[in-house]
Design a protein around this motif. Structure first.
Motif, PDB file in Angstrom:
ATOM      1  N   GLY A 105      -8.712  -5.489  14.018  1.00 49.83           N
ATOM      2  CA  GLY A 105      -8.751  -5.860  12.613  1.00 49.83           C
ATOM      3  C   GLY A 105      -7.578  -6.651  12.086  1.00 49.83           C
ATOM      4  O   GLY A 105      -7.597  -7.085  10.924  1.00 49.83           O
ATOM      5  N   ILE A 106      -6.551  -6.881  12.900  1.00 50.85           N
ATOM      6  CA  ILE A 106      -5.404  -7.674  12.442  1.00 50.85           C
ATOM      7  C   ILE A 106      -5.732  -9.141  12.734  1.00 50.85           C
ATOM      8  O   ILE A 106      -5.454  -9.656  13.819  1.00 50.85           O
ATOM      9  N   ILE A 107      -6.359  -9.801  11.760  1.00 48.76           N
ATOM     10  CA  ILE A 107      -6.905 -11.142  11.993  1.00 48.76           C
ATOM     11  C   ILE A 107      -5.907 -12.256  11.688  1.00 48.76           C
ATOM     12  O   ILE A 107      -6.213 -13.437  11.859  1.00 48.76           O
ATOM     13  N   GLY A 108      -4.714 -11.895  11.229  1.00 54.08           N
ATOM     14  CA  GLY A 108      -3.677 -12.876  10.947  1.00 54.08           C
ATOM     15  C   GLY A 108      -2.409 -12.147  10.541  1.00 54.08           C
ATOM     16  O   GLY A 108      -2.366 -10.918  10.502  1.00 54.08           O
ATOM     17  N   ASN A 109      -1.360 -12.915  10.244  1.00 52.17           N
ATOM     18  CA  ASN A 109      -0.172 -12.297   9.671  1.00 52.17           C
ATOM     19  C   ASN A 109      -0.493 -11.803   8.259  1.00 52.17           C
ATOM     20  O   ASN A 109      -0.021 -10.769   7.812  1.00 52.17           O
ATOM     21  N   ASP A 110      -1.281 -12.603   7.561  1.00 55.08           N
ATOM     22  CA  ASP A 110      -1.858 -12.212   6.291  1.00 55.08           C
ATOM     23  C   ASP A 110      -3.239 -12.846   6.213  1.00 55.08           C
ATOM     24  O   ASP A 110      -3.567 -13.756   6.975  1.00 55.08           O
ATOM     25  N   TRP A 111      -4.062 -12.355   5.332  1.00 53.32           N
ATOM     26  CA  TRP A 111      -5.419 -12.891   5.229  1.00 53.32           C
ATOM     27  C   TRP A 111      -6.003 -12.583   3.860  1.00 53.32           C
ATOM     28  O   TRP A 111      -5.465 -11.757   3.109  1.00 53.32           O
ATOM     29  N   TYR A 112      -7.097 -13.251   3.556  1.00 58.35           N
ATOM     30  CA  TYR A 112      -7.804 -13.043   2.298  1.00 58.35           C
ATOM     31  C   TYR A 112      -8.712 -11.835   2.437  1.00 58.35           C
ATOM     32  O   TYR A 112      -9.572 -11.786   3.311  1.00 58.35           O
ATOM     33  N   ASP A 113      -8.486 -10.837   1.578  1.00 62.47           N
ATOM     34  CA  ASP A 113      -9.288  -9.618   1.607  1.00 62.47           C
ATOM     35  C   ASP A 113     -10.530  -9.829   0.745  1.00 62.47           C
ATOM     36  O   ASP A 113     -10.429  -9.991  -0.482  1.00 62.47           O
ATOM     37  N   LYS A 114     -11.694  -9.820   1.369  1.00 53.24           N
ATOM     38  CA  LYS A 114     -12.944 -10.113   0.678  1.00 53.24           C
ATOM     39  C   LYS A 114     -13.321  -9.035  -0.325  1.00 53.24           C
ATOM     40  O   LYS A 114     -14.080  -9.301  -1.264  1.00 53.24           O
ATOM     41  N   GLU A 115     -12.823  -7.834  -0.148  1.00 47.60           N
ATOM     42  CA  GLU A 115     -13.176  -6.737  -1.053  1.00 47.60           C
ATOM     43  C   GLU A 115     -12.366  -6.775  -2.339  1.00 47.60           C
ATOM     44  O   GLU A 115     -12.907  -6.645  -3.438  1.00 47.60           O
ATOM     45  N   ILE A 116     -11.057  -6.963  -2.214  1.00 46.43           N
ATOM     46  CA  ILE A 116     -10.209  -6.947  -3.410  1.00 46.43           C
ATOM     47  C   ILE A 116      -9.947  -8.348  -3.951  1.00 46.43           C
ATOM     48  O   ILE A 116      -9.285  -8.513  -4.983  1.00 46.43           O
ATOM     49  N   LYS A 117     -10.462  -9.374  -3.252  1.00 48.43           N
ATOM     50  CA  LYS A 117     -10.343 -10.763  -3.691  1.00 48.43           C
ATOM     51  C   LYS A 117      -8.875 -11.191  -3.839  1.00 48.43           C
ATOM     52  O   LYS A 117      -8.461 -11.793  -4.828  1.00 48.43           O
ATOM     53  N   ALA A 118      -8.073 -10.865  -2.840  1.00 45.65           N
ATOM     54  CA  ALA A 118      -6.651 -11.213  -2.873  1.00 45.65           C
ATOM     55  C   ALA A 118      -6.108 -11.281  -1.454  1.00 45.65           C
ATOM     56  O   ALA A 118      -6.689 -10.713  -0.522  1.00 45.65           O
ATOM     57  N   ASP A 119      -4.985 -11.978  -1.306  1.00 44.91           N
ATOM     58  CA  ASP A 119      -4.322 -12.046  -0.004  1.00 44.91           C
ATOM     59  C   ASP A 119      -3.622 -10.725   0.286  1.00 44.91           C
ATOM     60  O   ASP A 119      -3.038 -10.104  -0.617  1.00 44.91           O
ATOM     61  N   VAL A 120      -3.663 -10.297   1.537  1.00 41.95           N
ATOM     62  CA  VAL A 120      -2.966  -9.082   1.949  1.00 41.95           C
ATOM     63  C   VAL A 120      -2.098  -9.407   3.153  1.00 41.95           C
ATOM     64  O   VAL A 120      -2.393 -10.313   3.926  1.00 41.95           O
ATOM     65  N   TYR A 121      -1.019  -8.639   3.299  1.00 43.70           N
ATOM     66  CA  TYR A 121      -0.113  -8.794   4.435  1.00 43.70           C
ATOM     67  C   TYR A 121      -0.443  -7.731   5.476  1.00 43.70           C
ATOM     68  O   TYR A 121      -0.750  -6.588   5.138  1.00 43.70           O
ATOM     69  N   CYS A 122      -0.363  -8.097   6.733  1.00 42.13           N
ATOM     70  CA  CYS A 122      -0.808  -7.231   7.825  1.00 42.13           C
ATOM     71  C   CYS A 122      -0.195  -5.833   7.788  1.00 42.13           C
ATOM     72  O   CYS A 122      -0.858  -4.850   8.129  1.00 42.13           O
ATOM     73  N   ALA A 123       1.077  -5.727   7.392  1.00 38.56           N
ATOM     74  CA  ALA A 123       1.756  -4.433   7.401  1.00 38.56           C
ATOM     75  C   ALA A 123       2.096  -3.932   5.998  1.00 38.56           C
ATOM     76  O   ALA A 123       2.675  -2.857   5.855  1.00 38.56           O
ATOM     77  N   GLY A 124       1.747  -4.687   4.978  1.00 42.35           N
ATOM     78  CA  GLY A 124       2.086  -4.291   3.620  1.00 42.35           C
ATOM     79  C   GLY A 124       1.390  -3.001   3.196  1.00 42.35           C
ATOM     80  O   GLY A 124       0.209  -2.805   3.479  1.00 42.35           O
ATOM     81  N   ASP A 125       2.119  -2.121   2.533  1.00 44.94           N
ATOM     82  CA  ASP A 125       1.550  -0.833   2.114  1.00 44.94           C
ATOM     83  C   ASP A 125       2.239  -0.383   0.828  1.00 44.94           C
ATOM     84  O   ASP A 125       3.398   0.046   0.847  1.00 44.94           O
ATOM     85  N   GLN A 126       1.524  -0.471  -0.283  1.00 44.57           N
ATOM     86  CA  GLN A 126       2.093  -0.093  -1.574  1.00 44.57           C
ATOM     87  C   GLN A 126       2.199   1.420  -1.744  1.00 44.57           C
ATOM     88  O   GLN A 126       2.766   1.902  -2.728  1.00 44.57           O
ATOM     89  N   ASN A 127       1.656   2.180  -0.816  1.00 44.22           N
ATOM     90  CA  ASN A 127       1.656   3.639  -0.931  1.00 44.22           C
ATOM     91  C   ASN A 127       2.841   4.303  -0.238  1.00 44.22           C
ATOM     92  O   ASN A 127       2.911   5.529  -0.193  1.00 44.22           O
ATOM     93  N   VAL A 128       3.745   3.502   0.327  1.00 42.54           N
ATOM     94  CA  VAL A 128       4.926   4.080   0.968  1.00 42.54           C
ATOM     95  C   VAL A 128       6.178   3.633   0.234  1.00 42.54           C
ATOM     96  O   VAL A 128       6.159   2.702  -0.574  1.00 42.54           O
ATOM     97  N   VAL A 129       7.267   4.305   0.536  1.00 41.73           N
ATOM     98  CA  VAL A 129       8.550   4.053  -0.129  1.00 41.73           C
ATOM     99  C   VAL A 129       9.528   3.467   0.890  1.00 41.73           C
ATOM    100  O   VAL A 129       9.587   3.933   2.041  1.00 41.73           O
ATOM    101  N   PRO A 130      10.311   2.456   0.507  1.00 40.66           N
ATOM    102  CA  PRO A 130      11.326   1.919   1.425  1.00 40.66           C
ATOM    103  C   PRO A 130      12.365   2.975   1.781  1.00 40.66           C
ATOM    104  O   PRO A 130      12.750   3.793   0.941  1.00 40.66           O
ATOM    105  N   VAL A 131      12.831   2.952   2.998  1.00 44.72           N
ATOM    106  CA  VAL A 131      13.878   3.862   3.465  1.00 44.72           C
ATOM    107  C   VAL A 131      14.993   3.024   4.086  1.00 44.72           C
ATOM    108  O   VAL A 131      14.745   2.252   5.005  1.00 44.72           O
ATOM    109  N   GLY A 132      16.192   3.161   3.551  1.00 49.67           N
ATOM    110  CA  GLY A 132      17.325   2.374   4.027  1.00 49.67           C
ATOM    111  C   GLY A 132      17.580   1.155   3.187  1.00 49.67           C
ATOM    112  O   GLY A 132      18.527   0.406   3.439  1.00 49.67           O
TER     113      GLY A 132
END
Length: 556
Positions: A105-132
């Motif tokens: 399912g990793i079709i690019g570094n980023d790609w257009y998400d057909k469900e949310i109608k927006a670009d997404v990043y392969c590893a991006g996750d708004q549900n986690v918190v930065p550490v360090g």
């Protein structure tokens, strides 16, 4: 006569029973195969490494890095990616899952998400918190990767006792290889910080050894002059240092040695400048060695996995091109960093207790403007011009350009809801776009998404596209440029195609359980994970489609 037959049958059964008992006895006296496994598997990915770099720079390498792997291990000389697009994120995911974007399912570094109608990043996750760090650069996880890696399967097999650690300059180069169950993945955040960071997907805070590394002056020490390691006149395996095919750094008029990194850093993202120098690889090697010690990897009977991705080779290739003096110097220095890493493995784990493989996530094209200077067919595509031409076609054919939602990664995404509202047939619209863009200059091939899911291709560019096509995530139309034709700057190299210059990458194995030899038999990037799984005697990654390379493994 009957008595003789009866006696013969009795003897035959007795002999068979003795043979079976003997075989059982032999098996029961054998060592449990689990105990002959390597204590540590190290998976190394060199970002944007062409196979020919092993040969071009061979005489400049020492005996302890690339040559050690070739001389002591197994060299798969005809190893290729078996899908399109050959990009960083799909590459790392495919190496460690043993399958292609069609399944992981990793079709690019980023790609257009057909469900949310927006670009997404392969590893991006708004549900986690930065550490360090407090930067959003720490909001990362592998949640968009749909398959397990061999590191995940090793964790499951060992009841989570085996450790998995991922390390890279790039977040995606650390996160995707280490998998979903990793103890941690660490990536480098430059700017004014110059630290390795992670996210709450793995940890609530950085371990003591990571904090110690970040607080040391290791990273800062590399803000120094970058000059060629050897006399630049001896770098005969690359082009002239001064040419028109390289970008260089802001604040320096020419892309020529030497580079005063401390002075240039202010104009090039502070510590981020190190990513585009061979010292970025040295920092990764330093951190990997610190991880060996800090995590006590390979110290017990449960196999650990360490994934190391050297990303600076990619940044430098994009900036200076594959024929540059900068690339030659980078690989000469990387060879020395590999030697340092292998010596640390010898000392910390034991020379007979670890297994290493080295490959790349993709290769790269020669700078097309350089090829043009040599009268080799090549070229550039202006993405804006292509989009404008296609929009004009849509308006003249359907009265609107709104049917196209997105064009990215050489894919066209259509507004299926609007197509339905206009009472149009999706397949007909897809085919009309294919017939239109195939006439555009530099577009060599085009296919509909419908074709990708209704026709089976076993070879050629069609097969590569199909292996990279994920039905839920990929677009409605796919197109391919002509050889050595890219949508990119006129300086520097890039990648992404299914041509040999992007697909042919090294595959070296050495260490515990690995045979000594080489082959010209064609192998695929998806064969790595099944081969390591077989070496460890663990389950295959759950979506693996590659083959086990039996000839690479020692026969006990």
């Amino acid at each position: 006569m009957k008595n003789l037959v009866f006696l013969f049958v009795i003897c035959a059964f007795s002999f068979t029973g003795m043979a079976q008992n003997s075989a059982v006895g032999q098996n029961s006296s054998n060592k449990n195969p689990q105990f002959s496994k390597p204590k540590l598997v190290v998976g190394i990915v060199v970002d944007q490494m062409r196979y020919d770099y092993l040969l071009r720079f061979y005489n400049k390498y020492g005996e302890g890095g690339f040559k050690r792997m070739m001389n002591e291990g197994f060299n798969c000389k005809n190893n290729h990616f078996n899908y399109i697009p050959t990009k960083t994120a799909p590459g790392h995911a495919s190496v460690f899952t043993g399958t292609t974007p069609k399944y992981h399912g990793i079709i690019g570094n980023d790609w257009y998400d057909k469900e949310i109608k927006a670009d997404v990043y392969c590893a991006g996750d708004q549900n986690v918190v930065p550490v360090g760090t407090t930067s959003k650069a720490g909001k990362m996880s592998p949640h968009r990767m749909l398959a397990t890696t061999f590191a995940d399967e090793n964790k499951l097999f060992t009841q989570m006792r085996g450790k998995s650690i991922g390390i890279s300059i790039k977040d995606r180069g650390a996160i995707l290889p280490a998998g979903h169950t990793a103890n941690a993945a660490y990536w480098f955040y430059g700017k004014r910080e110059g630290n390795f960071i992670t996210s709450s997907f793995y940890l609530d805070e950085l371990p003591k050894w990571v904090k110690q590394f970040n607080s040391s002056k290791t990273v800062k020490s590399y803000l120094k002059d970058w000059n060629t390691l050897y006399d630049i006149d001896s770098y005969t395996e690359s082009g002239d240092d001064l040419n028109t095919f390289e970008e260089g750094f802001k604040g320096k008029e020419t892309a020529t040695f030497p580079y005063k990194l401390k002075k240039l850093s202010a104009h090039n993202g502070d510590f981020d400048i190190l990513k585009e120098t061979p010292f970025g690889n040295s920092i990764v090697a330093d951190f990997a060695i610190a991880a060996l010690k800090g995590e006590q990897l390979g110290k017990d009977d449960h196999t650990d996995v360490l994934t190391v991705s050297f990303s600076s080779t990619d940044y430098i290739g994009h900036n200076f091109g594959v024929n540059s003096k900068e690339i030659e110097d980078t690989y000469i220095r990387l060879d020395k960093d590999l030697e340092r890493l292998f010596k640390a493995l010898d000392a910390e784990v034991g020379a007979t207790n670890y297994t290493v493989f080295l490959t790349a996530d993709h290769a790269a094209v020669e700078v097309p403007s350089y090829l043009q200077s040599l009268k080799i067919p090549s070229g550039y595509v202006n993405a804006k011009d292509l989009k404008e031409a296609l929009n004009s076609f849509m308006v003249s054919t359907y009265g609107t350009s709104d049917l196209i939602e997105n064009i990215s990664n050489n894919q066209i995404f259509l507004d299926r809801k609007k197509i339905k509202e206009m009472d149009l047939n999706l397949g007909v619209v897809q085919e009309a776009i294919v017939n239109e863009i195939i006439a555009y200059k530099h577009v060599d091939k085009a296919y509909t998404g419908t074709t990708m899911v209704t026709t089976e291709f076993s070879k050629g560019v069609e097969g590569l596209l199909q292996n990279g096509y994920n039905q839920k995530r990929s677009g409605d139309v796919l197109f391919v440029f002509s050889p050595a034709t890219i949508s990119y700057n006129k300086t520097g190299s890039t990648h992404g195609s299914g041509f040999n210059y992007d697909t042919h990458v090294p595959l070296l194995f050495f260490g515990s359980g690995i045979a000594h030899g080489e082959t010209l038999q064609k192998t695929s990037i998806t064969d790595i994970a099944p081969t390591i799984s077989a070496l460890l005697g663990i389950g295959l990654p759950n979506a693996a489609t590659g083959n086990t390379l039996e000839f690479v493994l020692l026969n006990d």
